[in-house]
Design a protein around this motif. Structure first.
Motif, PDB file in Angstrom:
ATOM      1  N   ARG A  61      -4.765   6.393  -1.498  1.00 50.65           N
ATOM      2  CA  ARG A  61      -4.063   5.209  -1.036  1.00 50.65           C
ATOM      3  C   ARG A  61      -4.177   4.076  -2.049  1.00 50.65           C
ATOM      4  NH1 ARG A  61      -4.181   2.951   5.019  1.00 50.65           N
ATOM      5  NH2 ARG A  61      -5.316   4.852   5.472  1.00 50.65           N
ATOM      6  N   VAL A  62      -3.051   3.641  -2.530  1.00 54.25           N
ATOM      7  CA  VAL A  62      -2.980   2.683  -3.622  1.00 54.25           C
ATOM      8  C   VAL A  62      -2.471   1.342  -3.095  1.00 54.25           C
ATOM      9  CG1 VAL A  62      -1.839   2.192  -5.807  1.00 54.25           C
ATOM     10  CG2 VAL A  62      -2.533   4.540  -5.266  1.00 54.25           C
ATOM     11  N   THR A  63      -3.255   0.283  -3.290  1.00 52.65           N
ATOM     12  CA  THR A  63      -2.855  -1.066  -2.885  1.00 52.65           C
ATOM     13  C   THR A  63      -2.818  -1.952  -4.125  1.00 52.65           C
ATOM     14  OG1 THR A  63      -3.936  -0.806  -0.737  1.00 52.65           O
ATOM     15  CG2 THR A  63      -3.486  -3.061  -1.456  1.00 52.65           C
ATOM     16  N   THR A  67       0.850  -1.194   0.000  1.00 51.37           N
ATOM     17  CA  THR A  67       0.000   0.000   0.000  1.00 51.37           C
ATOM     18  C   THR A  67       0.875   1.230   0.000  1.00 51.37           C
ATOM     19  OG1 THR A  67      -1.808  -1.119   1.151  1.00 51.37           O
ATOM     20  CG2 THR A  67      -1.760   1.268   1.304  1.00 51.37           C
ATOM     21  N   PHE A  68       0.506   2.219  -0.787  1.00 49.22           N
ATOM     22  CA  PHE A  68       1.287   3.459  -0.892  1.00 49.22           C
ATOM     23  C   PHE A  68       0.341   4.653  -0.776  1.00 49.22           C
ATOM     24  CE2 PHE A  68       3.504   6.904  -3.080  1.00 49.22           C
ATOM     25  CZ  PHE A  68       4.790   6.766  -2.595  1.00 49.22           C
ATOM     26  N   GLY A  69       0.757   5.643  -0.017  1.00 46.42           N
ATOM     27  CA  GLY A  69      -0.042   6.858   0.092  1.00 46.42           C
ATOM     28  C   GLY A  69      -0.833   6.888   1.379  1.00 46.42           C
ATOM     29  N   HIS A  70      -1.187   8.093   1.788  1.00 49.69           N
ATOM     30  CA  HIS A  70      -1.864   8.282   3.059  1.00 49.69           C
ATOM     31  C   HIS A  70      -3.359   8.544   2.844  1.00 49.69           C
ATOM     32  CE1 HIS A  70       2.143   8.757   5.027  1.00 49.69           C
ATOM     33  NE2 HIS A  70       2.433   9.034   3.790  1.00 49.69           N
ATOM     34  N   ILE A 125       0.983  10.019  -8.211  1.00 52.82           N
ATOM     35  CA  ILE A 125       0.353   9.484  -6.997  1.00 52.82           C
ATOM     36  C   ILE A 125       0.829  10.264  -5.775  1.00 52.82           C
ATOM     37  CG2 ILE A 125       0.293   7.476  -5.463  1.00 52.82           C
ATOM     38  CD1 ILE A 125       0.345   5.726  -8.063  1.00 52.82           C
ATOM     39  N   VAL A 126       2.136  10.523  -5.704  1.00 49.64           N
ATOM     40  CA  VAL A 126       2.673  11.286  -4.564  1.00 49.64           C
ATOM     41  C   VAL A 126       2.066  12.693  -4.542  1.00 49.64           C
ATOM     42  CG1 VAL A 126       4.743  12.408  -3.652  1.00 49.64           C
ATOM     43  CG2 VAL A 126       4.831  10.002  -4.351  1.00 49.64           C
ATOM     44  N   LEU A 127       2.051  13.345  -5.657  1.00 49.44           N
ATOM     45  CA  LEU A 127       1.543  14.724  -5.686  1.00 49.44           C
ATOM     46  C   LEU A 127       0.053  14.764  -5.333  1.00 49.44           C
ATOM     47  CD1 LEU A 127       3.328  16.167  -8.847  1.00 49.44           C
ATOM     48  CD2 LEU A 127       3.874  16.613  -6.447  1.00 49.44           C
ATOM     49  N   CYS A 128      -0.698  13.809  -5.837  1.00 48.98           N
ATOM     50  CA  CYS A 128      -2.127  13.770  -5.554  1.00 48.98           C
ATOM     51  C   CYS A 128      -2.364  13.523  -4.069  1.00 48.98           C
ATOM     52  CB  CYS A 128      -2.769  12.677  -6.407  1.00 48.98           C
ATOM     53  SG  CYS A 128      -4.539  12.572  -6.193  1.00 48.98           S
ATOM     54  N   ASP A 129      -1.602  12.606  -3.511  1.00 45.79           N
ATOM     55  CA  ASP A 129      -1.738  12.296  -2.090  1.00 45.79           C
ATOM     56  C   ASP A 129      -1.433  13.522  -1.229  1.00 45.79           C
ATOM     57  OD1 ASP A 129      -2.079  10.446   0.117  1.00 45.79           O
ATOM     58  OD2 ASP A 129       0.088  10.565   0.393  1.00 45.79           O
TER      59      ASP A 129
END
Lengths: 362, 362, 362, 362
Positions: free
Chosen positions: D10-12, D4-7, D346-350
């Motif tokens: 969140r992407v699993t 899982t990545f992101g807070h 994904i990082v920027l969106c999170d």
């Protein structure tokens, strides 16, 4: 958010009641556990609608497919993906629901929160979402059994005002499964079934209490503060649809005792183990399991969908009336039993792994 | 583990009852919130021992110091560190505790889990740990008030079998604080105080129920599945010391109604808002707040430490007896009120932030 | 947010450069680890300003106090709180900073994000924040040493264009600490010191590269996908102030080789262990440690605060100039060495615990 | 763990290269975003093997199915499940792999960690796992575009020693997609293609560097300490298969400048906005975006699977040799471009969602 549960044994569910399907991803499962589709299907069948005359007559096979994480019958340690396809069941039943909010359902709050809603069914608030939990619970149960012979057994303790007499310390799964209401008190079970059937015929619904016991839980599971074992259990079962209350050990009744009466005195048993003479604590002290049986209860409200007509409003803000159509359970309790067991098993398994991760290292 | 609570408004507590001090780090607090040490101290004083004749006579000032995250009276958006020093209170009271396990305390389970324990006091299971929660709760309350005029009010609903008549929809903080037992039913409060005093004189203890209402909660807080608003609230309050049960809305009593009786019918109020005529749901439907008052109850067991002698064992595995010494509350309920409020406020604040993070972006 | 690092060995720091103090809460530490204030202080002293003629002459004692989680010299398994008080150092140095944004500092971005900023110093972007990391790193190192004799050794590999010749497989802590620039290549170290002093006299600053090796890391640490060991290490060190780049094993230079040259061939060593003849992988394959030495490098930019005048703007949006006052390091590299070691140790310790939590259970 | 990545966004991901399929669950997506299978498929096709003569000739359609979370073309705010079926491609190619460890692959470390491995393919270390990332990235990109017209564009900057001249401030997606190596420097691209083809013919492989720019990123994204924007970006891209290094802004080359040269001076642009004259910071200062273009580079090693014979060992601990069979990319760079873009998006969106959750509330 909020579709992931657990810290080390981490369960993520997805899927609406209508659409491609529902499923679960289980991350962090220990490797080399033997697990089969059949073992998971056994638990799914206990949760499945249409399993008896007192559950909804809707027939859903709920056949699961393991997409990943298992190889030649053993877990790989990588995420286990499990999928259950939805049947294309969109019927006329739900047409009214696209505009009318069902009382005590999630239709109105979903619209308030998201500004959009899959009105073809209950969306994420559908009981179908629990398929993923029950599948994950089947795996959690197997780990617990393998590591410490832990047994997690739930049963119907009360339907409306019909309360069963059951000893949590000796009850067996066979007793639970011996009747369709999942109440191991055979005489009471019959009256429960009768009441459920009668209520269903009246187009109404009823609720009750599920009790769950976990036996052979090793001492030391759980954490002192926010992640107390009872707090995690409470969150787990209070996240099930229709749950309204939670008790651990003596629960609300325990507040009627004095400290002298309520305290669990310690003694040394024949094997030299520290034990308690009573178990008002419900197997947990200071947030940590003490080796006694963990006993908890969950209140489930009467099913919100009923055939009787009730006042409601439309999403346009007009007052109207609505009578539930379609095929619904007059009482969710029998099917709630495997759901409660699943959440209890997931919590215990997660805490077991966490315990190894902190306390078995040095 | 388990010393952090919340996802976006994230509270981490630390500290044992004995040692340097107890404290809290609050991460994710919105910037530019005006907050002062005094505002936090007000809540800490409600939690403090020695505040009245029915709480432990132990005097602790519990003065808090803000270490970081606040500048010129405003939050910086960076972590707020708050510290409350312990007084060097190690007395003879605890000497026996280094070897004897107190019944229904965490002594035995800490030893089972960690193989070590700070026997000078309750360690992390001490009520002192809740200082950090209450401090964080004071900040959460202020955010909620500022964003939506949310009020979080807790009170003692029942002591043993003395149940008060209180309307959660109208009760005020002033009424709660008007007596030392924090029960806004003045007549019942007197009887409660008497019972607590009498029980204390007998060296025994009693428990009861705290009820808490959150008013003006915006619609849309909470998440459908594992992080249902009631599930997070349940975890929050069930992580408080001595809690044994949780109810939202109708709770266990709701299981005695039929669906027709229990469902909350919708109507449109004079301002055009969608409302419900009843509130069995307790302000939450499908895990999401519906704008009605959120009402919950928490069961607290009788205080485990009593002066009456009870059977126990030593950490060497020998049977013995123990009678609590020192100064302890015969009833934790009055001091539990601000703790429950704090956890409810922290949950609501966290969900508020999460709601902005998902649903106010597009 | 973002002030917590790690999953099982979980480190939360707090504190600005000005205000009550800076500190750390370490949650999830295994119980019964012997740890003393002195052991932690040793690492803090390596990080401390004023330790030599090439670091800032600012004298800060940085004495740490353990607030909780340690009892009679051993960890309790409960959160370890550590506090280092700030001296009341607010001087005239920072007055200009309340209005002028320092180039390549965080002043402007903090204001953009939070709309408020503690302009008395660097706030959370101050190197003082790393005190908490280094303290946590001291504990992580001890766990790693105790479990598997893991050694984590960092050193200055390059200052500007002065590159040292160091064998990561044999370098010792004693060699690193044998000179004030922490470069174990003695001859090169002298030239580095000279260059740093000369740069400082010119009111300018320089950067370089820290290399870090972890030896005796057990096989199997790390996770295949998002939490690959190199990904966690990258995050850890890239969260240090002034870091601009990260390499594992062959790094950027590895892209100049062909697959045939770059692949690490396997062989069986005399003890029957699977080993690789080369170590371009840097001790990690597929995100998981392979038992070879873990070798990584971190680029640190030249210190942003310089005495030379530069163009900038005010928070009111007016163009102006600024020359750094106060006492600053002309080169952060010597003090960055213990910071890099700390983050590497924290990551390895966290992954070690996680490995036990998943793979040592069945 | 670690899938899982992101807070908040969140992407699993789940799925091995062989088995039922690979997929992703995206939790926390803002509701009411228009998204179609086709938009996601566009990105998947950029990642797909067999897309050109310089990628593996293995043909995989990689057609995605949205299982949940999207209704009538819009996101529901509930988890988006996406599945890509595996073809039943188990061939003789992998038979040898069941016993021989491929050099610089994850075979040996998986066995060391889990004691079991799906030897039919790369398991979770297969590039197929990135399908889920790219699908999630497509959604993240759309959110970023919609909220702030953010553009995320990656391209091949270098293949082995062939370095392209590209201006990150003006490069377009069309330029990137104008040739099969995804290098917008047309002349250099031709030489790169030639080199890749030649290397493939020799049974060898090469690596290189992907550069990625994010333009129009709002000021204020990212968090000061552990979750610095560059730290999250570093973790994101260093979790991609075959990545060996990461740079933000000036990166390693920045260490050759003095502070006076490296610092980005501020000025006020014609619109009154605070800007920097240079961008050595790479768009991030103090862990927070400053509104300048975010520019980063990722080193990818030469593909580990080559047809040339190399020394290795078996899982039984015997030395042997292995030559890669099957169809593999002689250079992963062209297909790595959409993977890098996905992780950056994904990082920027999170961080965007997190920014709303903390800083847009009061």
């Amino acid at each position: 958010m909020g579709n992931t549960f657990g810290h080390l044994f981490r369960v993520t569910t997805f899927g609406e009641s209508h659409g491609g399907g529902v499923g679960v991803v289980i991350d962090g499962c220990p490797p080399r556990l033997e697990i089969s589709t059949e073992e998971i299907q056994v638990e799914l069948d206990r949760r499945r609608p249409g399993q008896s005359k007192i559950t909804t007559p809707r027939k859903e096979a709920d056949s699961c497919e393991i997409l990943s994480g298992v190889f030649e019958g053993k877990t790989l340690g990588t995420p286990i993906g499990i999928l259950v396809r939805n049947k294309d069941t969109r019927s006329q039943d739900y047409d009214e629901m696209s505009v009318k909010y069902r009382p005590s359902h999630a239709d109105a709050t979903y619209d308030a929160k998201y500004g959009i809603r899959n009105w073809q069914g209950g969306g994420r608030s559908s009981a179908r979402e629990t398929i993923g939990r029950v599948a994950a619970g089947a795996i959690a149960k197997k780990i617990l059994r393998q590591v410490a012979n832990v047994e997690v057994i739930g049963y119907v303790k009360r339907i409306k005002d019909l309360e069963a007499a059951i000893d949590p310390n000796t009850v067996t799964l066979e007793q639970v499964e011996s009747n369709i209401v999942r109440c191991p008190d055979a005489e009471c079970a019959e009256r429960m079934i009768e009441l459920i059937e009668q209520t269903g015929r009246q187009g109404d619904s009823i609720g009750g209490v599920v009790e769950c016991v976990a036996r052979n839980v090793p001492k030391g599971l759980g954490d002192p503060v926010f992640d107390k074992l009872e707090a995690e259990l409470a969150k787990g079962v209070m996240s099930l649809p229709a749950s309204k209350g939670f008790e651990i050990g003596s629960g609300f009744a325990g507040t009627l005792l004095t400290g002298f009466e309520h305290n669990d005195e310690f003694y040394i048993d024949e094997s030299g183990e520290i034990r308690t003479t009573t178990n008002h604590s419900g197997g947990i002290q200071g947030g940590i399991s003490n080796g006694e049986n963990i006993i908890l209860r969950v209140a489930f409200k009467p099913t919100a969908t009923i055939r009787k007509e009730q006042k409601t409003v439309t999403n346009e803000g007009e007052e109207t009336v609505l009578a539930g159509k379609g095929r619904h359970d007059p009482c969710v309790l029998p099917r709630a039993v495997p759901m409660v067991e699943a959440m209890v098993a997931i919590v215990l398994c997660d805490r077991l792994l966490q315990h190894y991760g902190q306390c078995k290292v040095l």
